[in-house]
Design an enzyme around this catalytic site. Structure first.
Site, PDB file in Angstrom:
ATOM      1  N   ARG A  23       2.613  -6.868   8.871  1.00 49.79           N
ATOM      2  CA  ARG A  23       1.958  -5.658   9.402  1.00 49.79           C
ATOM      3  C   ARG A  23       2.572  -5.216  10.727  1.00 49.79           C
ATOM      4  O   ARG A  23       2.677  -4.022  11.004  1.00 49.79           O
ATOM      5  CB  ARG A  23       0.454  -5.887   9.519  1.00 49.79           C
ATOM      6  CG  ARG A  23      -0.236  -5.784   8.154  1.00 49.79           C
ATOM      7  CD  ARG A  23      -1.650  -6.210   8.209  1.00 49.79           C
ATOM      8  NE  ARG A  23      -2.382  -5.938   6.982  1.00 49.79           N
ATOM      9  CZ  ARG A  23      -3.476  -6.594   6.633  1.00 49.79           C
ATOM     10  NH1 ARG A  23      -3.958  -7.550   7.402  1.00 49.79           N
ATOM     11  NH2 ARG A  23      -4.098  -6.288   5.513  1.00 49.79           N
ATOM     12  N   LYS A  46       0.824  -1.219   0.000  1.00 52.01           N
ATOM     13  CA  LYS A  46       0.000   0.000   0.000  1.00 52.01           C
ATOM     14  C   LYS A  46       0.862   1.274   0.000  1.00 52.01           C
ATOM     15  O   LYS A  46       2.074   1.217   0.265  1.00 52.01           O
ATOM     16  CB  LYS A  46      -0.917  -0.044   1.227  1.00 52.01           C
ATOM     17  CG  LYS A  46      -1.907  -1.218   1.187  1.00 52.01           C
ATOM     18  CD  LYS A  46      -2.932  -1.124   2.305  1.00 52.01           C
ATOM     19  CE  LYS A  46      -3.863  -2.313   2.282  1.00 52.01           C
ATOM     20  NZ  LYS A  46      -4.949  -2.202   3.277  1.00 52.01           N
ATOM     21  N   ASN A  58      -2.046   0.143   6.752  1.00 56.16           N
ATOM     22  CA  ASN A  58      -1.579  -1.148   7.279  1.00 56.16           C
ATOM     23  C   ASN A  58      -0.668  -1.918   6.306  1.00 56.16           C
ATOM     24  O   ASN A  58      -0.590  -3.138   6.332  1.00 56.16           O
ATOM     25  CB  ASN A  58      -2.753  -1.992   7.783  1.00 56.16           C
ATOM     26  CG  ASN A  58      -3.690  -2.440   6.704  1.00 56.16           C
ATOM     27  OD1 ASN A  58      -3.530  -2.061   5.551  1.00 56.16           O
ATOM     28  ND2 ASN A  58      -4.657  -3.258   7.050  1.00 56.16           N
ATOM     29  N   ARG A  77      -2.414 -14.629   4.550  1.00 56.39           N
ATOM     30  CA  ARG A  77      -3.020 -13.849   5.644  1.00 56.39           C
ATOM     31  C   ARG A  77      -2.278 -14.103   6.964  1.00 56.39           C
ATOM     32  O   ARG A  77      -2.128 -13.206   7.780  1.00 56.39           O
ATOM     33  CB  ARG A  77      -4.521 -14.122   5.739  1.00 56.39           C
ATOM     34  CG  ARG A  77      -5.260 -13.429   4.588  1.00 56.39           C
ATOM     35  CD  ARG A  77      -6.721 -13.758   4.553  1.00 56.39           C
ATOM     36  NE  ARG A  77      -7.505 -13.029   5.521  1.00 56.39           N
ATOM     37  CZ  ARG A  77      -7.941 -11.782   5.373  1.00 56.39           C
ATOM     38  NH1 ARG A  77      -7.629 -11.089   4.287  1.00 56.39           N
ATOM     39  NH2 ARG A  77      -8.686 -11.202   6.299  1.00 56.39           N
ATOM     40  N   HIS A 106      -2.090  -5.570   1.605  1.00 56.02           N
ATOM     41  CA  HIS A 106      -3.401  -6.212   1.461  1.00 56.02           C
ATOM     42  C   HIS A 106      -3.192  -7.666   1.063  1.00 56.02           C
ATOM     43  O   HIS A 106      -2.280  -7.980   0.309  1.00 56.02           O
ATOM     44  CB  HIS A 106      -4.189  -5.499   0.351  1.00 56.02           C
ATOM     45  CG  HIS A 106      -5.401  -6.239  -0.122  1.00 56.02           C
ATOM     46  ND1 HIS A 106      -6.631  -6.120   0.482  1.00 56.02           N
ATOM     47  CD2 HIS A 106      -5.571  -7.127  -1.134  1.00 56.02           C
ATOM     48  CE1 HIS A 106      -7.507  -6.893  -0.147  1.00 56.02           C
ATOM     49  NE2 HIS A 106      -6.882  -7.517  -1.135  1.00 56.02           N
ATOM     50  N   PHE A 147     -15.365   3.991   7.087  1.00 57.17           N
ATOM     51  CA  PHE A 147     -13.995   4.289   6.667  1.00 57.17           C
ATOM     52  C   PHE A 147     -13.815   4.277   5.142  1.00 57.17           C
ATOM     53  O   PHE A 147     -12.725   4.519   4.645  1.00 57.17           O
ATOM     54  CB  PHE A 147     -12.999   3.321   7.323  1.00 57.17           C
ATOM     55  CG  PHE A 147     -13.241   1.858   7.022  1.00 57.17           C
ATOM     56  CD1 PHE A 147     -12.807   1.308   5.825  1.00 57.17           C
ATOM     57  CD2 PHE A 147     -13.881   1.035   7.934  1.00 57.17           C
ATOM     58  CE1 PHE A 147     -13.007  -0.040   5.540  1.00 57.17           C
ATOM     59  CE2 PHE A 147     -14.082  -0.312   7.665  1.00 57.17           C
ATOM     60  CZ  PHE A 147     -13.650  -0.847   6.467  1.00 57.17           C
TER      61      PHE A 147
HETATM   62  N1  LIG Z   1     -12.132   0.226  11.089  1.00 60.56           N
HETATM   63  C1  LIG Z   1     -11.341   0.618  10.069  1.00 60.56           C
HETATM   64  N2  LIG Z   1     -10.891   1.875   9.996  1.00 60.56           N
HETATM   65  C2  LIG Z   1     -10.105   2.272   8.965  1.00 60.56           C
HETATM   66  N3  LIG Z   1      -9.723   1.452   7.960  1.00 60.56           N
HETATM   67  C3  LIG Z   1     -10.134   0.189   8.019  1.00 60.56           C
HETATM   68  C4  LIG Z   1     -10.956  -0.287   9.069  1.00 60.56           C
HETATM   69  N4  LIG Z   1     -11.206  -1.588   8.843  1.00 60.56           N
HETATM   70  C5  LIG Z   1     -10.563  -1.908   7.701  1.00 60.56           C
HETATM   71  N5  LIG Z   1      -9.923  -0.838   7.223  1.00 60.56           N
HETATM   72  C6  LIG Z   1      -9.142  -0.744   5.999  1.00 60.56           C
HETATM   73  O1  LIG Z   1      -9.913  -1.269   4.935  1.00 60.56           O
HETATM   74  C7  LIG Z   1      -9.091  -2.153   4.236  1.00 60.56           C
HETATM   75  C8  LIG Z   1      -9.766  -3.229   3.478  1.00 60.56           C
HETATM   76  O2  LIG Z   1      -8.776  -4.001   2.843  1.00 60.56           O
HETATM   77  P1  LIG Z   1      -7.562  -4.599   3.697  1.00 60.56           P
HETATM   78  O3  LIG Z   1      -8.071  -5.773   4.438  1.00 60.56           O
HETATM   79  O4  LIG Z   1      -6.405  -4.715   2.841  1.00 60.56           O
HETATM   80  O5  LIG Z   1      -7.189  -3.459   4.770  1.00 60.56           O
HETATM   81  C9  LIG Z   1      -8.245  -2.776   5.348  1.00 60.56           C
HETATM   82  C10 LIG Z   1      -7.867  -1.566   6.147  1.00 60.56           C
HETATM   83  O6  LIG Z   1      -6.799  -0.851   5.548  1.00 60.56           O
END
Ligand SMILES: Nc1ncnc2c1ncn2[C@@H]1O[C@@H]2COP(=O)(O)O[C@H]2[C@H]1O
Length: 140
Positions: A104, A11, A114, A87, A117, A59
């Site tokens: 992460r 990311k 984070n 994962r 993905h 979000f």
């Molecule tokens: N509660 C949250 N607040 C902000 N970002 C979020 C939240 N939950 C998920 N995400 C973001 O949404 C993304 C969805 O794809 P990812 O699982 O790659 O990573 C996740 C986070 O970066």
């Protein structure tokens, strides 16, 4: 190939922080094979399409802006049980909760920023790989 592939995205936060190399090293050391890879930037329009599953989440807008805020690295990875194994390698989406040694934990700074993905199931893995790559960009 279903069951053996997953889509990874390094990311914008991780790219800006100079973590492409260390993250790729981590992934390859864990036994994944790179079958496609490219560095690109996505528009907010494309990010909205990619993350449509999250469109009702609070979000969503912030996620879309973040994912289109700078270059990202898209990677198709192959390994047995790719989705689950990847994962495990990247850890909890919230770096505070991620296990020591996961990508992460090592490279992410927040729940949104984070670092990486990973597809969450085989069906999505297939959709996500096809979303970003055409046939001539994938090498098995
Ligand atoms: N509660 C949250 N607040 C902000 N970002 C979020 C939240 N939950 C998920 N995400 C973001 O949404 C993304 C969805 O794809 P990812 O699982 O790659 O990573 C996740 C986070 O970066």
């Amino acid at each position: 190939m279903i069951g053996k592939i997953t889509l990874a995205i390094i990311k914008p936060d991780a790219v800006k922080n100079g973590y492409i190399g260390p993250i790729l090293f981590h992934i390859i050391n864990a036994g994944f094979f790179i079958r496609a890879i490219k560095m690109t930037e996505i528009s907010q329009k494309l990010a909205k399409k990619f993350y449509y599953e999250h469109k009702k989440n609070l979000f969503f807008e912030s996620l879309v802006k973040f994912m289109s805020s700078g270059p990202i690295v898209l990677i198709i990875l192959e390994k047995e049980n790719a989705v689950k194994n990847f994962r495990n390698l990247i850890g909890n989406k919230n770096p505070i909760k991620a296990k020591v040694g996961t990508i992460r934990k090592l490279y992410a700074s927040s729940l949104e920023k984070n670092a990486i993905h990973g597809s969450d199931n085989d069906k999505n893995a297939f959709r996500e790989c096809r979303f970003y790559f055409s046939d001539i960009e994938i090498f098995f």
